[in-house]
Design a protein around this motif. Structure first.
Motif, PDB file in Angstrom:
ATOM      1  N   ARG A  69      34.609  34.401  40.583  1.00 52.27           N
ATOM      2  CA  ARG A  69      35.575  33.776  39.665  1.00 52.27           C
ATOM      3  C   ARG A  69      35.049  32.391  39.246  1.00 52.27           C
ATOM      4  O   ARG A  69      35.084  32.034  38.071  1.00 52.27           O
ATOM      5  N   SER A  89      36.310  35.250  44.875  1.00 47.53           N
ATOM      6  CA  SER A  89      36.582  33.855  44.551  1.00 47.53           C
ATOM      7  C   SER A  89      35.308  33.177  44.014  1.00 47.53           C
ATOM      8  O   SER A  89      35.347  32.417  43.039  1.00 47.53           O
ATOM      9  N   ARG A  97      48.969  41.181  42.645  1.00 50.06           N
ATOM     10  CA  ARG A  97      48.051  40.152  42.137  1.00 50.06           C
ATOM     11  C   ARG A  97      46.689  40.762  41.805  1.00 50.06           C
ATOM     12  O   ARG A  97      46.112  40.488  40.758  1.00 50.06           O
ATOM     13  N   ALA A  98      46.198  41.615  42.715  1.00 43.74           N
ATOM     14  CA  ALA A  98      44.902  42.267  42.481  1.00 43.74           C
ATOM     15  C   ALA A  98      44.975  43.169  41.253  1.00 43.74           C
ATOM     16  O   ALA A  98      44.046  43.213  40.444  1.00 43.74           O
ATOM     17  N   ARG A 109      43.545  41.454  33.836  1.00 47.95           N
ATOM     18  CA  ARG A 109      43.038  40.223  33.189  1.00 47.95           C
ATOM     19  C   ARG A 109      41.537  40.333  32.930  1.00 47.95           C
ATOM     20  O   ARG A 109      41.044  39.924  31.875  1.00 47.95           O
ATOM     21  N   CYS A 123      33.096  41.198  39.076  1.00 46.33           N
ATOM     22  CA  CYS A 123      34.516  40.946  39.385  1.00 46.33           C
ATOM     23  C   CYS A 123      35.304  42.243  39.448  1.00 46.33           C
ATOM     24  O   CYS A 123      36.143  42.436  40.334  1.00 46.33           O
ATOM     25  N   PHE A 138      43.474  34.556  35.001  1.00 47.92           N
ATOM     26  CA  PHE A 138      42.464  34.931  35.997  1.00 47.92           C
ATOM     27  C   PHE A 138      41.821  33.659  36.574  1.00 47.92           C
ATOM     28  O   PHE A 138      41.404  33.641  37.724  1.00 47.92           O
ATOM     29  N   VAL A 173      37.343  43.388  42.662  1.00 45.72           N
ATOM     30  CA  VAL A 173      38.803  43.581  42.612  1.00 45.72           C
ATOM     31  C   VAL A 173      39.144  45.016  43.016  1.00 45.72           C
ATOM     32  O   VAL A 173      40.118  45.255  43.732  1.00 45.72           O
ATOM     33  N   ASP A 198      44.957  40.991  38.289  1.00 44.74           N
ATOM     34  CA  ASP A 198      43.592  40.481  38.106  1.00 44.74           C
ATOM     35  C   ASP A 198      42.720  41.486  37.379  1.00 44.74           C
ATOM     36  O   ASP A 198      41.948  41.133  36.490  1.00 44.74           O
ATOM     37  N   HIS A 248      45.021  31.007  40.062  1.00 46.20           N
ATOM     38  CA  HIS A 248      44.596  30.978  41.474  1.00 46.20           C
ATOM     39  C   HIS A 248      44.230  29.569  41.881  1.00 46.20           C
ATOM     40  O   HIS A 248      43.651  28.845  41.109  1.00 46.20           O
TER      41      HIS A 248
END
Lengths: 246, 207
Positions: free
Chosen positions: B139, B136, B14-15, B21, B88, B203, B92, B18, B207
């Motif tokens: 984001r 988060s 997932r990371a 993305r 970000c 992105f 990440v 991300d 989530h």
């Protein structure tokens, strides 16, 4: 998990070899780590790569409290030597890392802060471990351009990093060299390619021949002891290195 | 494979996704910045054209000025988005490193019988949570900034359409003004499409 083997002990002065993890993935080179303890503190020599950290840490923990490690000695800058540095520092952020001045600004990419590193000058230094003096011995260009071995004159042990290393097949994984002629075949290709300078090699052989060494402990392969130490020095002295047929 | 290991693998992928993305979002933002620069040049040309047209294109001149201000505001907005994107990327990257360290520390904990790893692992997990929370929050900030940019582009669209109407009153300059206002409209639409695709990025939605 790796196994530990005490190769020298005199009171609270110990050398422990941390070796041979049966679960190590085959694509990662096998490494030997050594722990020197004295007066309740410890120095870990070439602590290994990040991926072998769990196996090294757990084995070391069976013998010694990791929070009592004073420092790490890194013979040079390679990832199999000290890419685990950041993980060791998680346990003891005060720990020092002794490494050639040449790499003291490169290795922080693996972890640590400005306070972590003790830069060793080219001529070497004495490293004190609770009153025990260990000697950082120059071994430049063998194979790294800023390279040190570590000598303990009480234990008569020379930690020799990549010098003496052998890439052993799984069937020959004894801790000590038992049959020199058979063993050295596994060391030849490694030394020819990884050692960069015949002149540096000759100087190292002269220096090592003058030292009292009962055990020569490389970072890969098996430990040379007794007469095999001088046998190795002579063999290495004869070997042509640093040449690639390409 | 243990549940913990499967969870770590899922978190890693997932990371990693991300990070990809964010890179895509950043590329799209760079494109918008490039386009907004074009609007600025076009607005300057439109202002000169309106001056040449004189009283017949007064309204068009005002709108050209507004479009120039809009292009500068849009660039400022995109710069703040770029700053958030860089934040970000940083977070990440840290999360990816955390995941690796946590995996290794968990393995160590499983192999070590004396429990000495547990406090370090707990500390590491607290720090991981802090980075996750920071990511988060970034984001959410990025999403809000994107919505702001979208509203700004809506305004740009209104300005471009008004310029089209004003162009009709430009007498002999009407065809030239119509062409310029048409180009404005096209470019604002292009930016709107870009922002719309950013809005839909996994992105934000994944989530």
């Amino acid at each position: 998990m790796k196994t530990t083997k005490t190769i020298f002990q005199e009171g609270n002065h110990k050398w422990i070899a941390i070796v041979r993890d049966p679960n190590k993935p085959g694509y990662i080179i096998d490494t030997n780590e050594y722990l020197v303890t004295h007066g309740g503190r410890g120095l870990l020599l070439d602590p290994g790569g990040a991926e072998v950290f769990p196996a090294v840490f757990s084995a070391l923990s069976t013998e010694f409290d990791p929070s009592l490690l004073s420092g790490i000695f890194a013979s040079h800058q390679d990832p199999d030597i000290c890419s685990s540095l950041a993980l060791w520092l998680e346990f003891n952020p005060q720990m020092r890392c002794y490494v050639s001045w040449l790499w003291s600004s490169f290795i922080p990419h693996f972890g640590g802060t400005a306070e972590t590193f003790v830069a060793i000058p080219d001529e070497g230094i004495d490293i004190s471990l609770e009153g025990l003096h260990l000697q950082a011995v120059p071994a430049h260009f063998l194979h790294s351009s800023g390279n040190f071995h570590l000598y303990d004159k009480i234990a008569k042990i020379l930690f020799s990093g990549d010098v003496g290393a052998a890439l052993l097949p799984p069937s020959e994984d004894a801790l000590f060299v038992e049959d020199f002629d058979k063993h050295i075949r596994h060391a030849e290709g490694f030394h020819r390619r990884w050692m960069g300078s015949n002149e540096a090699k000759r100087r190292w052989c002269e220096r090592a021949a003058k030292m009292e060494i009962d055990m020569l402990c490389p970072q890969h392969g098996a430990i040379y002891r007794g007469a095999d130490v001088q046998r190795f020095i002579n063999w290495f002295d004869e070997l042509q290195v640093g040449i690639v047929a390409a | 494979m243990t549940d913990a290991l499967m969870a770590v693998n899922a978190k890693t992928s997932r990371a990693g996704a991300d990070l990809l993305r964010i890179v895509r979002i950043n590329e799209e933002i760079k494109r918008v910045v490039g386009v907004s620069f074009k609007i600025n040049i076009m607005a300057l040309n439109a202002i000169f054209l309106a001056k040449r047209a004189g009283t017949a294109a007064l309204g068009f001149g005002v709108l050209s000025n507004e479009l120039r201000v809009f292009s500068q505001d849009l660039r400022t907005c995109m710069e703040s988005l770029t700053g958030l994107i860089h934040g970000c990327v940083d977070e990440v990257s840290i999360v990816l490193k955390d995941i690796r360290f946590t995996r290794l520390l968990r393995q160590t904990d499983q192999l070590t019988a004396n429990g000495s790893v547990a406090p370090v692992l707990r500390q590491r997990e607290i720090e991981n949570d802090q980075h996750e929370r920071r990511l988060s929050s970034l984001r959410k900030q990025l999403k809000r900034a994107l919505e702001d940019a979208f509203r700004m582009v809506e305004l740009g669209g209104v300005l471009a359409k008004s310029a089209k109407i004003e162009a009709a009153y430009g007498q002999s300059f009407a065809p030239a003004l119509a062409q310029v206002s048409g180009e404005f409209d096209g470019i604002v639409e292009e930016i709107r499409d870009s922002l719309e695709s950013l809005r839909r990025s996994a992105f934000f939605t994944g989530h």
